[in-house]
Design an enzyme around this catalytic site. Structure first.
Site, mmCIF file in Angstrom:
data_model
loop_
_atom_site.group_PDB
_atom_site.id
_atom_site.type_symbol
_atom_site.label_atom_id
_atom_site.label_comp_id
_atom_site.label_asym_id
_atom_site.label_seq_id
_atom_site.Cartn_x
_atom_site.Cartn_y
_atom_site.Cartn_z
ATOM 1 C CE LYS A 190 9.400 19.097 -0.588
ATOM 2 N NZ LYS A 190 10.039 20.043 -1.494
ATOM 3 C CD GLU B 296 -4.774 24.825 3.363
ATOM 4 O OE1 GLU B 296 -3.778 24.309 3.932
ATOM 5 O OE2 GLU B 296 -4.754 25.946 2.838
ATOM 6 N N GLY C 216 7.125 20.947 -4.527
ATOM 7 C CA GLY C 216 5.707 20.584 -4.558
ATOM 8 C C GLY C 216 5.098 20.712 -5.943
ATOM 9 N NE ARG C 217 6.817 26.630 -7.742
ATOM 10 C CZ ARG C 217 7.315 26.888 -6.531
ATOM 11 N NH1 ARG C 217 6.711 26.407 -5.442
ATOM 12 N NH2 ARG C 217 8.412 27.604 -6.381
HETATM 13 O O1 F6P Z 1 1.546 26.728 0.458
HETATM 14 C C1 F6P Z 1 2.216 26.459 -0.697
HETATM 15 C C2 F6P Z 1 2.681 25.046 -0.771
HETATM 16 O O2 F6P Z 1 3.792 24.878 0.006
HETATM 17 C C3 F6P Z 1 2.927 24.621 -2.199
HETATM 18 O O3 F6P Z 1 4.162 25.004 -2.654
HETATM 19 C C4 F6P Z 1 2.721 23.153 -2.103
HETATM 20 O O4 F6P Z 1 2.561 22.576 -3.364
HETATM 21 C C5 F6P Z 1 1.493 23.097 -1.240
HETATM 22 O O5 F6P Z 1 1.684 24.134 -0.313
HETATM 23 C C6 F6P Z 1 1.239 21.794 -0.547
HETATM 24 O O6 F6P Z 1 2.292 21.432 0.285
HETATM 25 P P1 F6P Z 1 2.414 19.969 0.894
HETATM 26 O O7 F6P Z 1 2.581 19.030 -0.230
HETATM 27 O O8 F6P Z 1 3.598 20.010 1.793
HETATM 28 O O9 F6P Z 1 1.147 19.680 1.649
#
Ligand code: F6P
Length: 541
Positions: free
Chosen positions: A202, A208, A260-261
């Site tokens: 997102k 990571e 995100g979730r």
């Molecule tokens: O660190 C938590 C979080 O923000 C979650 O809420 C989210 O789903 C995940 O990291 C991944 O975030 P992104 O889609 O921005 O990489």
């Protein structure tokens, strides 16, 4: 607020010593303490909560609490696009991603034309990829790697596995962990010339995902002249996807009102759509939309997400049980507990209410689980005979997808029902003594052995029963849990849609990296961390 809870504390005091099985003196209890939903999209779904210590008076008190806390008004506000995520000043509109006929306004603008246009682009991309019109350097795309973490991984990874009987597209793989072992082991088995990489993030800043995306790009570039032509991005940060080198035509964007979730329903679901095809993906959306309509329109007494939530509130906030086990008797839902861990614990694991005050009741529970029957041979021992009560939530389909193995499915179902029954019934000391006597034991030996074989019973469980795990059913089940989390959050008075609790660790990791690399001193860190860094360096980190 405390007054809202007083009636429930009274109910707990009055009912705590009552055996659940005594409630079945009412021959209609199973019907009266079940919610059933039947929609054209999904067929029937049954939520049975009769094996809990909730009676008419307790249910009425729980529903009064839900009303007093404003669940209905808050629900309507969410669906209408109000900025209910107040700490991030955002609307919460994942429901719009599956309400395809509707119109939803945010800041005076109908967001649905954009939602529909993005879905159409995803569908055309997925079709072209599945039919071999979109090709990689080495020809037809055989494998897709989704790189993402948290909500950008758990949803599609869970759903692709859940719907594997419907998968007839390229093989989908998932890389989430920054541990190089994860991407190494996934890429090792793949051919870069026939692989498509989806970078799902997102924010497009998650360390990571960005690290793994760079690793994948380097891997691809060793075999493919223009590696980013085999990359797709799913993100709200279109500037950052361009900076990574991904063609805007291969970027599927979404708005900040998709948490995100809660993002499986839109672009983050692309890997699922590629796996099962656009038609089945639409069925998945339709199942969720059917649950949305039910949640929006059914009276609270007959509302399945509300029932699931109020059972949760009863067990956690009123009875004080710290954990809840999610136990799918459905091997393909193996990742559902992990998915629900994020959905529930990231949403409702908060210690202050919307207005910044400390909660007066406990926050959401620890969620864990494994598919049955595997869990039975691992942690059910504690659930049956440990000193803590762990409410269990069973899920079970009427049929599997393997007609030739229907006898195995019946064995699975027997195990699921047996566990729920055993948890409720237990086994008394007298029954255990009789068992030992039948084995020929007597005296002190009989007594001692019998005590180990006592099950206290009176341990609550619920069962979600559905005919078959189809795409529409999976959509409805996930939406059911989403709304459960929402209702529980409203009852607690918290913001279920932020996640500030994940930030501190991220900041400290950024500070610690140069120390682990030997580029900065650990001076000023606590003694334990400094010693661990020193030892890691000795170990050649
Ligand atoms: O660190 C938590 C979080 O923000 C979650 O809420 C989210 O789903 C995940 O990291 C991944 O975030 P992104 O889609 O921005 O990489």
């Amino acid at each position: 607020m405390m007054n809202d809870w007083a009636a429930l504390s009274d109910r707990l005091r009055e009912t705590a010593d009552r055996p659940i099985r005594a409630l079945f003196s009412d021959p209609n209890r199973a019907q009266n303490f079940s919610a059933i939903l039947e929609t054209p999209a999904t067929g029937p779904i049954l939520f049975d909560y009769s094996k809990t210590n909730i009676d008419e008076a307790t249910r009425a008190a729980l529903l009064d609490l839900a009303r007093a806390r404003g669940v209905e008004a808050r629900r309507d506000a969410m669906f209408q696009g109000a900025r209910i995520n107040e700490t991030e000043d955002r609307a919460v509109l994942h429901t719009a991603l599956r309400n395809l006929q509707g119109s939803v306004t945010v800041d005076g603008q109908d967001v649905m034309p954009e939602v529909r246009a993005t879905l159409a682009r995803m569908e055309s991309f997925a079709r072209d990829l599945r039919d071999g019109r979109i090709r990689a350097a080495g020809g037809r795309v055989t494998d897709v790697v989704n790189i993402g973490i948290g909500g950008s991984d758990l949803g599609p990874a869970m759903a692709v596995q859940a719907l594997s009987p419907y998968a007839d597209g390229p093989r989908c793989h998932f890389v989430s962990n920054v541990d190089g072992a994860h991407i190494h082991d996934v890429l090792e088995a793949l051919n870069p010339e026939t692989t498509l990489v989806i970078v799902a993030s997102k924010t497009f800043t998650t360390i990571e995902t960005m690290t793994n995306a760079q690793t994948a790009k380097a891997w691809m570039s060793r075999a493919v002249a223009e590696p980013t032509r085999q990359f797709v991005a799913l993100s709200t940060a279109l500037d950052k996807t361009s900076a990574f080198g991904i063609d805007p035509a291969r970027v599927f964007g979404f708005a900040d009102w998709v948490g995100g979730r809660y993002s499986i329903w839109g672009p983050i679901g692309l890997s699922l759509m590629i796996a099962i095809g656009p038609e089945d993906f639409r069925a998945f959306l339709a199942g969720a939309a059917a649950m949305d309509q039910h949640f929006l329109t059914a009276p609270l007494e007959a509302n399945m997400p509300v029932a699931l939530a109020m059972v949760g509130v009863w067990h956690r906030q009123v009875c004080g049980h710290a954990a809840r086990a999610v136990l799918p008797y459905d091997q393909r839902l193996a990742r559902l507990p992990a998915y629900l861990q994020q959905l529930e614990m990231e949403s409702n694991g908060k210690r202050v209410s919307m207005d910044g005050q400390d909660l007066e009741v406990p926050s959401g529970p620890v969620v864990f689980g494994e598919p049955g029957t595997n869990g039975q041979h691992a942690f059910y021992q504690l659930i049956h005979q440990g000193t803590d009560v762990v409410p269990c939530e069973f899920l079970l389909a009427g049929q599997g997808h393997e007609p030739a193995l229907a006898h195995q499915h019946r064995l699975l179902a027997a195990n699921c029902l047996a566990q729920a029954e055993a948890l409720m019934q237990g086994r008394t000391l007298e029954e255990a003594r009789a068992l030992m006597a039948a084995k020929g034991l007597e005296g002190e030996q009989l007594e001692r052995q019998a005590r180990h074989r006592v099950f206290p019973g009176n341990r609550p469980s619920t069962t979600l029963l559905y005919p078959k795990l189809t795409p529409a059913m999976l959509g409805a089940i996930i939406a059911l849990y989403e709304h459960r989390v929402f209702v529980e959050g409203v009852v607690l008075g918290i913001n279920s849609f932020d996640q500030w609790g994940v930030e501190l660790g991220k900041e400290l990791a950024t500070q610690l990296l140069p120390m682990i690399e030997g580029k900065a001193s650990t001076e000023g860190r606590d003694g334990s961390t400094a010693a661990l860094v020193a030892r890691l360096r000795e170990f050649g980190v």
